[in-house]
Design a protein around this motif. Structure first.
Motif, PDB file in Angstrom:
ATOM      1  N   ARG A  75      35.661  19.631  86.921  1.00 40.95           N
ATOM      2  CA  ARG A  75      35.155  18.482  87.776  1.00 40.95           C
ATOM      3  C   ARG A  75      36.211  17.074  87.333  1.00 40.95           C
ATOM      4  O   ARG A  75      36.883  16.418  88.228  1.00 40.95           O
ATOM      5  N   ALA A  76      36.224  17.077  85.848  1.00 42.97           N
ATOM      6  CA  ALA A  76      37.162  16.127  85.466  1.00 42.97           C
ATOM      7  C   ALA A  76      38.724  16.297  86.010  1.00 42.97           C
ATOM      8  O   ALA A  76      39.492  15.350  86.389  1.00 42.97           O
ATOM      9  N   SER A  77      39.110  17.536  85.764  1.00 40.21           N
ATOM     10  CA  SER A  77      40.644  17.879  86.010  1.00 40.21           C
ATOM     11  C   SER A  77      40.863  17.800  87.723  1.00 40.21           C
ATOM     12  O   SER A  77      41.963  17.341  87.929  1.00 40.21           O
ATOM     13  N   GLU A  78      40.026  17.882  88.378  1.00 35.87           N
ATOM     14  CA  GLU A  78      40.045  17.905  89.835  1.00 35.87           C
ATOM     15  C   GLU A  78      40.322  16.443  89.974  1.00 35.87           C
ATOM     16  O   GLU A  78      40.953  15.984  91.020  1.00 35.87           O
ATOM     17  N   MET A  79      39.405  15.417  89.535  1.00 35.00           N
ATOM     18  CA  MET A  79      39.414  14.084  89.879  1.00 35.00           C
ATOM     19  C   MET A  79      40.815  13.431  89.451  1.00 35.00           C
ATOM     20  O   MET A  79      41.385  12.486  90.064  1.00 35.00           O
ATOM     21  N   VAL A  80      41.602  13.947  88.441  1.00 31.83           N
ATOM     22  CA  VAL A  80      43.137  13.330  88.027  1.00 31.83           C
ATOM     23  C   VAL A  80      43.958  14.306  88.595  1.00 31.83           C
ATOM     24  O   VAL A  80      45.124  14.159  88.043  1.00 31.83           O
ATOM     25  N   GLU A  81      43.774  15.254  89.495  1.00 34.08           N
ATOM     26  CA  GLU A  81      44.817  16.384  89.866  1.00 34.08           C
ATOM     27  C   GLU A  81      45.436  17.091  89.119  1.00 34.08           C
ATOM     28  O   GLU A  81      46.776  17.233  88.862  1.00 34.08           O
ATOM     29  N   LEU A  82      44.655  17.703  88.106  1.00 36.14           N
ATOM     30  CA  LEU A  82      45.603  18.428  87.021  1.00 36.14           C
ATOM     31  C   LEU A  82      45.072  19.903  87.002  1.00 36.14           C
ATOM     32  O   LEU A  82      45.450  20.723  86.359  1.00 36.14           O
ATOM     33  N   ASP A  83      44.486  20.469  88.355  1.00 35.67           N
ATOM     34  CA  ASP A  83      43.821  21.794  88.282  1.00 35.67           C
ATOM     35  C   ASP A  83      45.096  22.813  87.783  1.00 35.67           C
ATOM     36  O   ASP A  83      44.887  23.743  87.285  1.00 35.67           O
ATOM     37  N   GLU A  84      46.403  22.707  88.411  1.00 39.41           N
ATOM     38  CA  GLU A  84      47.332  23.554  88.093  1.00 39.41           C
ATOM     39  C   GLU A  84      48.054  23.508  86.869  1.00 39.41           C
ATOM     40  O   GLU A  84      48.773  24.286  86.577  1.00 39.41           O
ATOM     41  N   PHE A  85      47.594  22.546  86.063  1.00 40.66           N
ATOM     42  CA  PHE A  85      48.238  22.396  84.718  1.00 40.66           C
ATOM     43  C   PHE A  85      47.270  22.776  83.581  1.00 40.66           C
ATOM     44  O   PHE A  85      47.437  22.718  82.337  1.00 40.66           O
ATOM     45  N   LEU A  86      46.083  23.374  83.826  1.00 43.92           N
ATOM     46  CA  LEU A  86      45.141  23.633  82.966  1.00 43.92           C
ATOM     47  C   LEU A  86      45.636  24.465  81.631  1.00 43.92           C
ATOM     48  O   LEU A  86      45.191  24.421  80.751  1.00 43.92           O
ATOM     49  N   HIS A  87      46.450  25.269  82.109  1.00 47.21           N
ATOM     50  CA  HIS A  87      46.868  26.299  81.119  1.00 47.21           C
ATOM     51  C   HIS A  87      47.962  26.031  80.169  1.00 47.21           C
ATOM     52  O   HIS A  87      48.431  26.359  79.112  1.00 47.21           O
ATOM     53  N   ARG A  88      48.503  24.714  80.526  1.00 44.34           N
ATOM     54  CA  ARG A  88      49.770  24.433  79.889  1.00 44.34           C
ATOM     55  C   ARG A  88      49.346  23.445  78.620  1.00 44.34           C
ATOM     56  O   ARG A  88      48.256  23.063  78.542  1.00 44.34           O
ATOM     57  N   LYS A  89      50.489  23.548  77.591  1.00 44.67           N
ATOM     58  CA  LYS A  89      50.227  22.745  76.393  1.00 44.67           C
ATOM     59  C   LYS A  89      50.707  21.254  76.700  1.00 44.67           C
ATOM     60  O   LYS A  89      51.850  21.081  77.585  1.00 44.67           O
ATOM     61  N   PRO A  90      50.342  20.305  76.033  1.00 45.11           N
ATOM     62  CA  PRO A  90      51.084  18.667  76.054  1.00 45.11           C
ATOM     63  C   PRO A  90      52.447  18.569  76.102  1.00 45.11           C
ATOM     64  O   PRO A  90      52.926  18.111  77.143  1.00 45.11           O
ATOM     65  N   SER A  91      53.227  19.283  75.415  1.00 46.62           N
ATOM     66  CA  SER A  91      54.626  19.362  75.427  1.00 46.62           C
ATOM     67  C   SER A  91      55.240  19.772  76.705  1.00 46.62           C
ATOM     68  O   SER A  91      56.445  19.515  76.902  1.00 46.62           O
ATOM     69  N   GLU A  92      54.541  20.574  77.549  1.00 52.14           N
ATOM     70  CA  GLU A  92      55.187  20.932  78.669  1.00 52.14           C
ATOM     71  C   GLU A  92      54.857  19.988  79.982  1.00 52.14           C
ATOM     72  O   GLU A  92      55.165  20.378  81.063  1.00 52.14           O
ATOM     73  N   LEU A  93      54.177  19.051  79.708  1.00 53.03           N
ATOM     74  CA  LEU A  93      53.914  17.896  80.650  1.00 53.03           C
ATOM     75  C   LEU A  93      54.748  16.565  80.438  1.00 53.03           C
ATOM     76  O   LEU A  93      55.245  16.296  79.505  1.00 53.03           O
TER      77      LEU A  93
END
Length: 346
Positions: free
Chosen positions: A116-134
């Protein structure tokens, strides 16, 4: 529900006063912005609310309950910092989930709350990534999601956009505005950027040197600044301020004369906004052009008047050479008057 009261709150380190006698009630679900230059006490005020800084004098109450002596973890606040403070070894999903594990929220609830939180900030497709890849903007959204997942009583945001480039700042600002509308949680937001304050806030607290200068809606502060500090800090460009004298209702300064000014005779600081004046054949100001800035929707003409630089907004097609003389209309009705001693509004 979270109404926050600060009652005569002060913070001192020895003889240095960081925050002086701060008095304010922040309504439940209000989005309040603390605004001011570096060192004005805005972050210190937020840190005292969070429990990261001890209060020297005064009380902080949440829904009538004094929280001065509560540990930060017991205050039910979530903070978003300027630095994203993410765990580099965890992916986005686990970064967002981390507060739930720390607070021993039942594991069965974790997945739904994280998504729910990730959807609110439009991050659903990045959940598997590490911070360094963002990107920076994506990392800041992870930090926002990590605060949202807590479902706290109060959000505290300390300059969350200052590490982002200009375009990302605009889009993330819109996202924060939308989130505050969706979540309806009391939010205190610290910034030195007056455009952020004007666009996000229900109310703005303008601070300088630890002292509250003015509290009001963005419109109130823009239209009726309490003193020359607020007038010179709010607006892009800031309000034009010119020192001069009034005699018989006429304001005079070098290259400038405005009749019909309602002030007693004597020295005064006169202020007006760039968009309220106009370039004209004849006007109250006649001075050489100091600079010309093309803004797309307008042209900003700057003149040197005595010791001050005066900006006037002209039509987007207006052109003139630097050094040429130009006149501007400044009707008395658009002018603000301030006391030259102390700067308070007259």
């Amino acid at each position: 529900m979270a109404e926050i009261q600060l009652k005569s709150v002060s913070k001192r380190w020895g003889s240095f006063v960081g925050v002086d006698n701060f008095d304010l009630t922040i309504a439940d679900r209000e989005f309040l912005v603390l605004l001011g230059p570096s060192g004005c006490g805005k972050t210190t005020t937020m840190r005292m609310i969070a429990g990261l800084e001890d209060v020297t004098d005064g009380d902080i109450l949440v829904d009538g309950r004094r929280i001065n002596d509560l540990d930060p973890k017991d205050r039910d606040v979530a903070m978003v910092f300027q630095s994203y403070a993410l765990y580099p070894n965890m992916n986005v999903y686990d970064n967002i989930r981390f507060p739930l594990k720390v607070r021993k929220v039942p594991e069965a609830e974790h997945d739904a709350r994280v998504r729910r939180a990730s959807e609110m900030v439009e991050l659903d497709e990045f959940l598997h990534r590490k911070p360094s890849e963002l990107s920076g903007g994506q990392r800041q959204r992870v930090a926002l999601a990590r605060a949202i997942v807590r479902e706290p009583n109060v959000f505290l945001m300390d300059e969350p956009l200052s590490n982002l480039d200009a375009k990302l700042r605009v889009s993330t600002r819109a996202q924060i505005k939308n989130l505050s509308h969706e979540l309806k949680v009391t939010t205190i937001y610290v910034t030195h950027d007056q455009i952020e304050a004007m666009t996000l806030a229900d109310r703005v607290v303008v601070m300088s040197k630890g002292v509250v200068q003015q509290v009001g809606t963005p419109t109130e502060i823009y239209d009726n600044p309490a003193n020359t500090f607020v007038a010179g800090f709010i607006g892009s460009p800031a309000m034009n301020l010119v020192e001069g004298t009034v005699s018989g209702g006429v304001f005079e300064a070098k290259r400038m004369r405005i009749a019909g000014v309602g002030a007693p005779d004597g020295p005064v600081v006169l202020g007006f906004r760039a968009e309220d004046a106009a370039i004209a054949e004849e006007g109250e100001i006649t001075a050489p052009v100091y600079s010309l800035e093309l803004l797309g929707d307008a042209t900003m003409v700057t003149m040197r008047v005595g010791g001050a630089l005066i900006s006037v907004k002209a039509d987007k097609d207006y052109r003139i050479e630097i050094g040429e003389t130009v006149s501007a209309r400044v009707p008395a009705g658009i002018c603000h008057l301030f006391d030259p001693d102390g700067g308070r509004r007259l």
